[in-house]
Design an enzyme around this catalytic site. Structure first.
Site, PDB file in Angstrom:
ATOM      1  N   GLY A 104      -4.564   6.409   1.534  1.00  0.00           N
ATOM      2  CA  GLY A 104      -4.535   4.971   1.262  1.00  0.00           C
ATOM      3  C   GLY A 104      -5.198   4.153   2.348  1.00  0.00           C
ATOM      4  N   ARG A 105      -5.426   4.809   3.479  1.00  0.00           N
ATOM      5  CA  ARG A 105      -6.073   4.072   4.577  1.00  0.00           C
ATOM      6  C   ARG A 105      -6.880   4.994   5.482  1.00  0.00           C
ATOM      7  NH1 ARG A 105      -1.131   2.648   8.634  1.00  0.00           N
ATOM      8  NH2 ARG A 105       0.211   4.419   8.181  1.00  0.00           N
ATOM      9  N   LYS A 121      -8.633   6.720  10.389  1.00  0.00           N
ATOM     10  CA  LYS A 121      -7.355   6.241   9.838  1.00  0.00           C
ATOM     11  C   LYS A 121      -7.214   4.753  10.132  1.00  0.00           C
ATOM     12  CE  LYS A 121      -2.362   6.992   9.905  1.00  0.00           C
ATOM     13  NZ  LYS A 121      -1.293   7.909  10.332  1.00  0.00           N
ATOM     14  N   ASP A 133      -2.657  -2.559   2.738  1.00  0.00           N
ATOM     15  CA  ASP A 133      -3.895  -3.215   3.172  1.00  0.00           C
ATOM     16  C   ASP A 133      -4.933  -2.235   3.701  1.00  0.00           C
ATOM     17  OD1 ASP A 133      -2.751  -2.464   5.541  1.00  0.00           O
ATOM     18  OD2 ASP A 133      -2.511  -4.488   6.346  1.00  0.00           O
ATOM     19  N   GLY A 134      -4.581  -0.951   3.722  1.00  0.00           N
ATOM     20  CA  GLY A 134      -5.551   0.049   4.184  1.00  0.00           C
ATOM     21  C   GLY A 134      -5.744   0.066   5.690  1.00  0.00           C
ATOM     22  N   ARG A 191      -2.973  18.728   2.498  1.00  0.00           N
ATOM     23  CA  ARG A 191      -1.513  18.699   2.598  1.00  0.00           C
ATOM     24  C   ARG A 191      -0.883  19.478   1.457  1.00  0.00           C
ATOM     25  NH1 ARG A 191      -1.113  13.474   5.190  1.00  0.00           N
ATOM     26  NH2 ARG A 191      -3.194  13.140   6.031  1.00  0.00           N
ATOM     27  N   ASP A 264       3.806  15.255   1.600  1.00  0.00           N
ATOM     28  CA  ASP A 264       2.436  14.748   1.775  1.00  0.00           C
ATOM     29  C   ASP A 264       2.061  14.660   3.250  1.00  0.00           C
ATOM     30  OD1 ASP A 264       4.499  12.601   1.373  1.00  0.00           O
ATOM     31  OD2 ASP A 264       2.900  11.365   2.196  1.00  0.00           O
TER      32      ASP A 264
HETATM   33  P1  AMP Z   1       2.676   7.695   5.621  1.00  0.00           P
HETATM   34  O1  AMP Z   1       4.137   7.394   5.557  1.00  0.00           O
HETATM   35  O2  AMP Z   1       1.942   6.969   6.727  1.00  0.00           O
HETATM   36  O3  AMP Z   1       2.396   9.151   5.601  1.00  0.00           O
HETATM   37  O4  AMP Z   1       2.044   7.059   4.295  1.00  0.00           O
HETATM   38  C1  AMP Z   1       2.471   7.391   3.014  1.00  0.00           C
HETATM   39  C2  AMP Z   1       1.434   6.937   2.036  1.00  0.00           C
HETATM   40  O5  AMP Z   1       1.254   5.529   2.110  1.00  0.00           O
HETATM   41  C3  AMP Z   1       0.055   7.545   2.228  1.00  0.00           C
HETATM   42  O6  AMP Z   1      -0.485   7.772   0.965  1.00  0.00           O
HETATM   43  C4  AMP Z   1      -0.683   6.479   2.978  1.00  0.00           C
HETATM   44  O7  AMP Z   1      -2.072   6.544   2.763  1.00  0.00           O
HETATM   45  C5  AMP Z   1      -0.104   5.226   2.381  1.00  0.00           C
HETATM   46  N1  AMP Z   1      -0.150   4.085   3.303  1.00  0.00           N
HETATM   47  C6  AMP Z   1       0.615   3.875   4.395  1.00  0.00           C
HETATM   48  N2  AMP Z   1       0.303   2.707   4.986  1.00  0.00           N
HETATM   49  C7  AMP Z   1      -0.685   2.157   4.251  1.00  0.00           C
HETATM   50  C8  AMP Z   1      -1.444   0.940   4.333  1.00  0.00           C
HETATM   51  N3  AMP Z   1      -1.237   0.049   5.300  1.00  0.00           N
HETATM   52  N4  AMP Z   1      -2.369   0.720   3.384  1.00  0.00           N
HETATM   53  C9  AMP Z   1      -2.588   1.604   2.406  1.00  0.00           C
HETATM   54  N5  AMP Z   1      -1.930   2.747   2.255  1.00  0.00           N
HETATM   55  C10 AMP Z   1      -0.973   3.025   3.165  1.00  0.00           C
HETATM   56 MG    MG Z   2       1.173  10.429   5.508  1.00  0.00          MG
END
Ligand code: AMP
Ligand code: MG
Length: 497
Positions: A104-105, A121, A133-134, A191, A264
């Site tokens: 997502g980012r 990232k 917001d990516g 993953r 994930d």
């Molecule tokens: P994480 O907990 O960081 O492993 O994120 C879980 C999921 O949320 C993953 O698919 C990330 O890409 C997505 N994600 C986390 N933060 C953001 C963000 N600010 N914008 C877009 N996607 C996000």
């Molecule tokens: Mg993650």
């Protein structure tokens, strides 16, 4: 042409940095990814850089001082030969099926000739951003950067981090913060969730394509196994189980809590990835929960080994259509139950200075962990002081850590008896290479982050230098190896990043 246009023309030209890029992952095709460029990050600046990772990539050191690379790694200019993409995956989060997630980012830029993949990232929105917001905030980017290199310094399998670039561009979490990008490096960012994605959708050709890709590229020995009736997918499950077991055993031994062991966030290569609300233990508390969002303690320190197995079970379920026979999948997973304790025992023995098993060693390990837990003794400081005790026999520095001193004295007596069976000099050497002096404690990261928010990045640089070589003494930096201050326990780190 006005100067602004001239600048744009210059920036739009891809930057060649002397690396030859491939992208085998991109060749998997559109079911696996979306190709898209990073989103520009206004007026970036360097926050932290790892010369060691630059060397591993074969990247000339001069680039790491250049504005050109600063811009390219912030998403403002393409790198010649790369094919930026976001990959799609799904996963179980906190024990519940979460459906489609994906990068997502993060954007995969490509793969260097040495087979290392490079990801940005925090590089902006993707089709998998799900309303996010990516972006990534400065504080979590600094934590990921430092912890990647700290874990590598400790010898724990991990993704690496080349650099963090920051910007004054505001982004909003609980409050306004600023954006940053971490350039991450690993042989693969695949993953468990990538497999779960296709299995859940019953897309079996894609599932097989992914498994074959992973086997051919990373686990070729699975093709020629004579175990599991020659089934390469069962062999893959076993190989991943063993690597995961070794990784988690290493986490436990160094007192690392990952904090978000969702499927994930589990690497198919058994690497520590996705540093979020992680923490190194201060006082030894097996029930410690580092993630403020983890209200149930699912990912508490002592739960990590079982959660890893639970996650492997999810991977096994995802691979089942390829393995075909449930018994084979279960047999492959079974290997975790021997690989984990064996790996943990080896690591804990090494902490005691033992290269191999000695009668009574396991009871001694169990007993000392009980004493440490009773008094919540500082985990890192205890092991380092114990190492010095083996060489100098000075009991006070170790005794001072405990309330239960009779208990500790009795234990030390048993330990010294055991040491009569080994070469003490060698034991001491092994302990100094096993029990780090420096770990990335929360308060150390926090101090560096506070200064970095004021554009003073010296704390990041100092921590990087210490943590890259955490077993060295680093005279003059004693305060970084000291107990956490009282305010450290009030630091709350959640999933918000
Ligand atoms: P994480 O907990 O960081 O492993 O994120 C879980 C999921 O949320 C993953 O698919 C990330 O890409 C997505 N994600 C986390 N933060 C953001 C963000 N600010 N914008 C877009 N996607 C996000
Ligand atoms: Mg993650």
């Amino acid at each position: 042409m006005n100067p602004d246009t001239a600048l744009n023309v210059h920036l739009n030209e891809p930057l060649a940095i002397g690396l030859s890029w491939h992208n085998r992952f991109a060749q998997l095709g559109p079911d696996f990814l979306t190709a898209l460029p990073p989103q520009p990050l206004p007026a970036p600046y360097w926050v932290g850089r790892s010369a060691a990772v630059a060397r591993e990539l074969g990247l000339d050191a001069a680039w790491m001082a250049s504005d050109e690379l600063l811009n390219a790694l912030s998403g403002n200019r393409a790198l010649a030969g790369t094919q930026p993409l976001a990959s799609v995956y799904s996963g179980h989060q906190f024990g519940v099926w979460a459906g489609q997630l994906g990068d997502g980012r993060a954007l995969l830029l490509g793969e260097t000739a040495g087979g290392l993949e490079v990801q940005l990232k925090g590089a902006g929105r993707t089709p998998y951003s799900r309303g996010g917001d990516g972006r990534a905030v400065l504080r979590s980017s600094i934590r990921e950067f430092l912890c990647s290199e700290a874990m590598h310094g400790l010898g724990v399998p991990t993704s690496r981090a080349l650099c963090v670039t920051g910007s004054d561009a505001p982004i909003y979490r609980e409050e306004a913060e600023t954006a940053a990008v971490v350039t991450r490096v690993a042989p693969s960012f695949i993953r468990f969730g990538h497999f779960e994605h296709f299995a859940y959708r019953n897309q079996l050709p894609q599932l097989q394509q992914l498994a074959d890709y992973v086997i051919d590229r990373y686990y070729p020995a699975c093709r020629t196994t004579d175990q599991f009736n020659g089934n390469p997918y069962a062999a893959l499950l076993q190989a991943v189980s063993e690597r995961t077991a070794k990784m988690v055993a290493h986490w436990q031994a160094v007192g690392f809590c990952h904090g978000v062991m969702n499927t994930d966030n589990m690497s198919i290569l058994g690497l520590t990835i996705d540093y979020g609300p992680f923490q190194f233990l201060d006082g030894f508390d097996p029930a410690h929960i580092c993630n403020h969002s983890d209200t149930q303690g699912r990912y508490a320190y002592q739960q990590q080994p079982n959660i890893a197995y639970w996650n492997l079970f999810c991977l096994g379920q995802a691979l089942l259509p390829l393995i075909e026979e449930q018994e084979l999948a279960l047999a492959a997973l079974e290997s975790y139950k021997t690989a984990f304790p064996a790996a943990l025992q080896d690591r804990m023995r090494a902490k005691l200075g033992l290269k191999e098993a000695v009668p009574g060693d396991l009871a001694l390990i169990e007993a000392v962990l009980k004493l440490l837990a009773q008094d919540k003794v500082d985990y890192t400081i205890f092991w380092r002081r114990l190492s010095h005790w083996v060489a100098d026999g000075q009991t006070e520095p170790v005794r001072d850590l405990f309330l239960n001193r009779p208990g500790l004295d009795a234990w030390l007596l048993q330990y010294s008896e055991l040491l009569t069976h080994v070469n003490k000099g060698l034991a001491f050497d092994l302990m100094l290479k096993t029990n780090p002096k420096f770990v990335l404690r929360n308060h150390l990261g926090e101090q560096a982050i506070r200064a970095a928010k004021l554009k003073d990045f010296s704390g990041v640089h100092t921590l990087l230098a210490l943590l890259e070589d955490p077993f060295a003494e680093h005279p003059g930096f004693e305060s970084y190896a000291d107990f956490p201050p009282d305010w450290a326990s009030s630091i709350e780190i959640s999933c918000s990043s």
